[in-house]
Design a protein around this motif. Structure first.
Motif, PDB file in Angstrom:
ATOM      1  N   GLN A 113      -4.770  67.285   7.150  1.00  0.00           N
ATOM      2  CA  GLN A 113      -3.454  67.683   8.192  1.00  0.00           C
ATOM      3  C   GLN A 113      -2.495  66.949   8.018  1.00  0.00           C
ATOM      4  O   GLN A 113      -2.435  65.676   7.370  1.00  0.00           O
ATOM      5  N   PHE A 114      -1.381  67.295   8.130  1.00  0.00           N
ATOM      6  CA  PHE A 114       0.141  66.813   8.029  1.00  0.00           C
ATOM      7  C   PHE A 114       1.019  67.134   9.168  1.00  0.00           C
ATOM      8  O   PHE A 114       0.588  68.281   9.693  1.00  0.00           O
ATOM      9  N   TYR A 115       2.043  66.461   9.330  1.00  0.00           N
ATOM     10  CA  TYR A 115       2.993  66.578  10.530  1.00  0.00           C
ATOM     11  C   TYR A 115       4.308  66.899   9.948  1.00  0.00           C
ATOM     12  O   TYR A 115       4.738  66.392   8.975  1.00  0.00           O
ATOM     13  N   ALA A 116       5.085  67.777  10.550  1.00  0.00           N
ATOM     14  CA  ALA A 116       6.408  68.015  10.288  1.00  0.00           C
ATOM     15  C   ALA A 116       7.363  68.390  11.503  1.00  0.00           C
ATOM     16  O   ALA A 116       6.725  68.513  12.541  1.00  0.00           O
ATOM     17  N   TYR A 117       8.535  68.134  11.270  1.00  0.00           N
ATOM     18  CA  TYR A 117       9.476  68.597  12.509  1.00  0.00           C
ATOM     19  C   TYR A 117      10.151  70.050  11.894  1.00  0.00           C
ATOM     20  O   TYR A 117      10.556  69.785  10.870  1.00  0.00           O
ATOM     21  N   ALA A 118      10.584  71.032  12.558  1.00  0.00           N
ATOM     22  CA  ALA A 118      11.231  72.195  12.188  1.00  0.00           C
ATOM     23  C   ALA A 118      12.072  72.184  13.350  1.00  0.00           C
ATOM     24  O   ALA A 118      11.766  72.530  14.517  1.00  0.00           O
ATOM     25  N   PHE A 119      13.254  73.094  12.768  1.00  0.00           N
ATOM     26  CA  PHE A 119      14.203  73.665  13.893  1.00  0.00           C
ATOM     27  C   PHE A 119      14.203  75.189  13.652  1.00  0.00           C
ATOM     28  O   PHE A 119      14.431  75.827  12.790  1.00  0.00           O
ATOM     29  N   ALA A 120      13.656  75.753  14.894  1.00  0.00           N
ATOM     30  CA  ALA A 120      13.253  77.251  14.857  1.00  0.00           C
ATOM     31  C   ALA A 120      13.351  77.739  16.008  1.00  0.00           C
ATOM     32  O   ALA A 120      13.208  77.065  17.056  1.00  0.00           O
ATOM     33  N   ALA A 121      13.437  79.265  16.123  1.00  0.00           N
ATOM     34  CA  ALA A 121      13.567  79.749  17.247  1.00  0.00           C
ATOM     35  C   ALA A 121      12.275  79.958  17.905  1.00  0.00           C
ATOM     36  O   ALA A 121      11.857  80.408  18.981  1.00  0.00           O
ATOM     37  N   SER A 122      10.923  79.826  17.365  1.00  0.00           N
ATOM     38  CA  SER A 122       9.713  80.258  17.791  1.00  0.00           C
ATOM     39  C   SER A 122       8.553  79.305  16.885  1.00  0.00           C
ATOM     40  O   SER A 122       8.931  78.891  15.893  1.00  0.00           O
ATOM     41  N   ALA A 123       7.491  79.199  17.446  1.00  0.00           N
ATOM     42  CA  ALA A 123       6.340  78.499  16.970  1.00  0.00           C
ATOM     43  C   ALA A 123       5.969  78.951  15.638  1.00  0.00           C
ATOM     44  O   ALA A 123       5.670  78.443  14.592  1.00  0.00           O
ATOM     45  N   ALA A 124       6.045  80.358  15.563  1.00  0.00           N
ATOM     46  CA  ALA A 124       5.489  81.072  14.350  1.00  0.00           C
ATOM     47  C   ALA A 124       6.471  80.695  13.140  1.00  0.00           C
ATOM     48  O   ALA A 124       6.143  80.469  12.129  1.00  0.00           O
TER      49      ALA A 124
ATOM     50  N   CYS B  14       7.705  75.232   7.991  1.00  0.00           N
ATOM     51  CA  CYS B  14       6.925  74.110   7.306  1.00  0.00           C
ATOM     52  C   CYS B  14       6.179  74.251   5.869  1.00  0.00           C
ATOM     53  O   CYS B  14       6.068  73.665   4.967  1.00  0.00           O
ATOM     54  N   LYS B  15       5.385  75.291   6.090  1.00  0.00           N
ATOM     55  CA  LYS B  15       4.598  76.038   5.110  1.00  0.00           C
ATOM     56  C   LYS B  15       5.528  76.136   3.749  1.00  0.00           C
ATOM     57  O   LYS B  15       5.281  75.667   2.611  1.00  0.00           O
ATOM     58  N   GLN B  16       6.692  76.979   3.824  1.00  0.00           N
ATOM     59  CA  GLN B  16       7.422  77.071   2.829  1.00  0.00           C
ATOM     60  C   GLN B  16       8.183  75.729   2.294  1.00  0.00           C
ATOM     61  O   GLN B  16       8.374  75.316   1.067  1.00  0.00           O
ATOM     62  N   TRP B  17       8.487  74.798   3.202  1.00  0.00           N
ATOM     63  CA  TRP B  17       8.794  73.483   2.800  1.00  0.00           C
ATOM     64  C   TRP B  17       8.142  72.931   1.771  1.00  0.00           C
ATOM     65  O   TRP B  17       8.367  72.243   0.586  1.00  0.00           O
ATOM     66  N   TYR B  18       6.834  72.603   2.250  1.00  0.00           N
ATOM     67  CA  TYR B  18       5.736  71.823   1.509  1.00  0.00           C
ATOM     68  C   TYR B  18       5.307  72.344   0.321  1.00  0.00           C
ATOM     69  O   TYR B  18       5.198  71.914  -0.697  1.00  0.00           O
ATOM     70  N   GLU B  19       5.334  73.840   0.323  1.00  0.00           N
ATOM     71  CA  GLU B  19       4.911  74.451  -1.076  1.00  0.00           C
ATOM     72  C   GLU B  19       6.166  74.607  -1.999  1.00  0.00           C
ATOM     73  O   GLU B  19       5.902  74.328  -3.212  1.00  0.00           O
ATOM     74  N   GLU B  20       7.247  74.975  -1.351  1.00  0.00           N
ATOM     75  CA  GLU B  20       8.510  75.459  -2.507  1.00  0.00           C
ATOM     76  C   GLU B  20       9.158  74.060  -2.585  1.00  0.00           C
ATOM     77  O   GLU B  20       9.535  73.991  -3.798  1.00  0.00           O
ATOM     78  N   LYS B  21       9.404  73.190  -2.100  1.00  0.00           N
ATOM     79  CA  LYS B  21      10.102  72.204  -1.978  1.00  0.00           C
ATOM     80  C   LYS B  21       9.558  70.745  -2.565  1.00  0.00           C
ATOM     81  O   LYS B  21       9.944  69.988  -3.235  1.00  0.00           O
ATOM     82  N   ARG B  22       8.494  70.533  -1.942  1.00  0.00           N
ATOM     83  CA  ARG B  22       7.590  69.303  -2.232  1.00  0.00           C
ATOM     84  C   ARG B  22       6.601  69.758  -3.220  1.00  0.00           C
ATOM     85  O   ARG B  22       5.904  68.742  -3.702  1.00  0.00           O
ATOM     86  N   GLY B  23       6.114  70.934  -3.693  1.00  0.00           N
ATOM     87  CA  GLY B  23       5.086  71.263  -4.644  1.00  0.00           C
ATOM     88  C   GLY B  23       3.731  71.040  -3.999  1.00  0.00           C
ATOM     89  O   GLY B  23       2.805  70.753  -4.930  1.00  0.00           O
ATOM     90  N   ILE B  24       3.465  70.887  -2.849  1.00  0.00           N
ATOM     91  CA  ILE B  24       2.137  70.853  -2.152  1.00  0.00           C
ATOM     92  C   ILE B  24       1.672  72.090  -1.694  1.00  0.00           C
ATOM     93  O   ILE B  24       2.277  72.884  -0.985  1.00  0.00           O
ATOM     94  N   GLN B  25       0.730  72.694  -2.515  1.00  0.00           N
ATOM     95  CA  GLN B  25       0.057  74.006  -2.033  1.00  0.00           C
ATOM     96  C   GLN B  25      -0.771  73.745  -1.071  1.00  0.00           C
ATOM     97  O   GLN B  25      -1.837  73.171  -0.878  1.00  0.00           O
ATOM     98  N   CYS B  26      -0.384  74.246   0.024  1.00  0.00           N
ATOM     99  CA  CYS B  26      -1.052  74.083   1.445  1.00  0.00           C
ATOM    100  C   CYS B  26      -1.976  75.237   1.809  1.00  0.00           C
ATOM    101  O   CYS B  26      -2.749  75.347   2.647  1.00  0.00           O
ATOM    102  N   LEU B  27      -2.036  76.113   0.939  1.00  0.00           N
ATOM    103  CA  LEU B  27      -2.643  77.611   0.952  1.00  0.00           C
ATOM    104  C   LEU B  27      -4.305  77.367   0.573  1.00  0.00           C
ATOM    105  O   LEU B  27      -4.509  76.436  -0.411  1.00  0.00           O
ATOM    106  N   PRO B  28      -5.232  77.587   1.441  1.00  0.00           N
ATOM    107  CA  PRO B  28      -5.127  78.270   2.689  1.00  0.00           C
ATOM    108  C   PRO B  28      -4.945  77.496   3.868  1.00  0.00           C
ATOM    109  O   PRO B  28      -5.520  76.484   3.956  1.00  0.00           O
ATOM    110  N   ILE B  29      -4.020  77.840   4.792  1.00  0.00           N
ATOM    111  CA  ILE B  29      -3.747  77.125   5.973  1.00  0.00           C
ATOM    112  C   ILE B  29      -4.723  77.525   7.050  1.00  0.00           C
ATOM    113  O   ILE B  29      -4.896  78.808   7.192  1.00  0.00           O
ATOM    114  N   LYS B  30      -5.504  76.606   7.445  1.00  0.00           N
ATOM    115  CA  LYS B  30      -6.633  76.912   8.485  1.00  0.00           C
ATOM    116  C   LYS B  30      -5.785  77.160   9.887  1.00  0.00           C
ATOM    117  O   LYS B  30      -6.316  78.137  10.530  1.00  0.00           O
TER     118      LYS B  30
END
Length: 112
Positions: A30-41, A47-63
């Motif tokens: 489990q990890f936590y983040a803040y995001a600026f967005a129009a919806s929860a989805a 967050c998924k994109q940031w951690y996978e693309e920018k940080r190199g952390i493969q989060c998949l599959p996300i439960k």
């Protein structure tokens, strides 16, 4: 005709199937983040994109990615507003100006 939702700051709790290493948490599912967005989805996807693309952390599959509006929507109250994923650059610059930060202290925003 419905109006488009106004983006807000979301607190996102992401639960993964496998272990990842998160600074300050160690190995966790489990990890936590803040995001600026129009919806929860949208916040969860950012967050998924940031951690996978920018940080190199493969989060998949996300439960599960549980999102709720952050209890504090006032950007100036955040110590590190640049860590809010996809915060508009103009808003961040305004906070830096209010704080009187010199150019060397102005860290770029986390962008997807």
């Amino acid at each position: 005709m419905s109006a488009e939702a106004k983006p807000i700051i979301w607190f996102v709790s992401v639960n993964t199937v496998g272990l990842i290493h998160a600074q300050g948490l160690g190995f966790t599912k489990q990890f936590y983040a803040y995001a600026f967005a129009a919806s929860a989805a949208e916040a969860a996807e950012l967050c998924k994109q940031w951690y996978e693309e920018k940080r190199g952390i493969q989060c998949l599959p996300i439960k599960e990615a549980a999102c709720k509006p952050a209890s504090q929507q006032e950007l100036a109250s955040y110590t590190f507003p640049n860590q809010i994923i996809n915060i508009p650059e103009a808003m961040l610059t305004e906070i830096y100006d209010q704080r009187g930060y010199p150019p060397s202290w102005r860290t770029k925003a986390f962008r997807v």
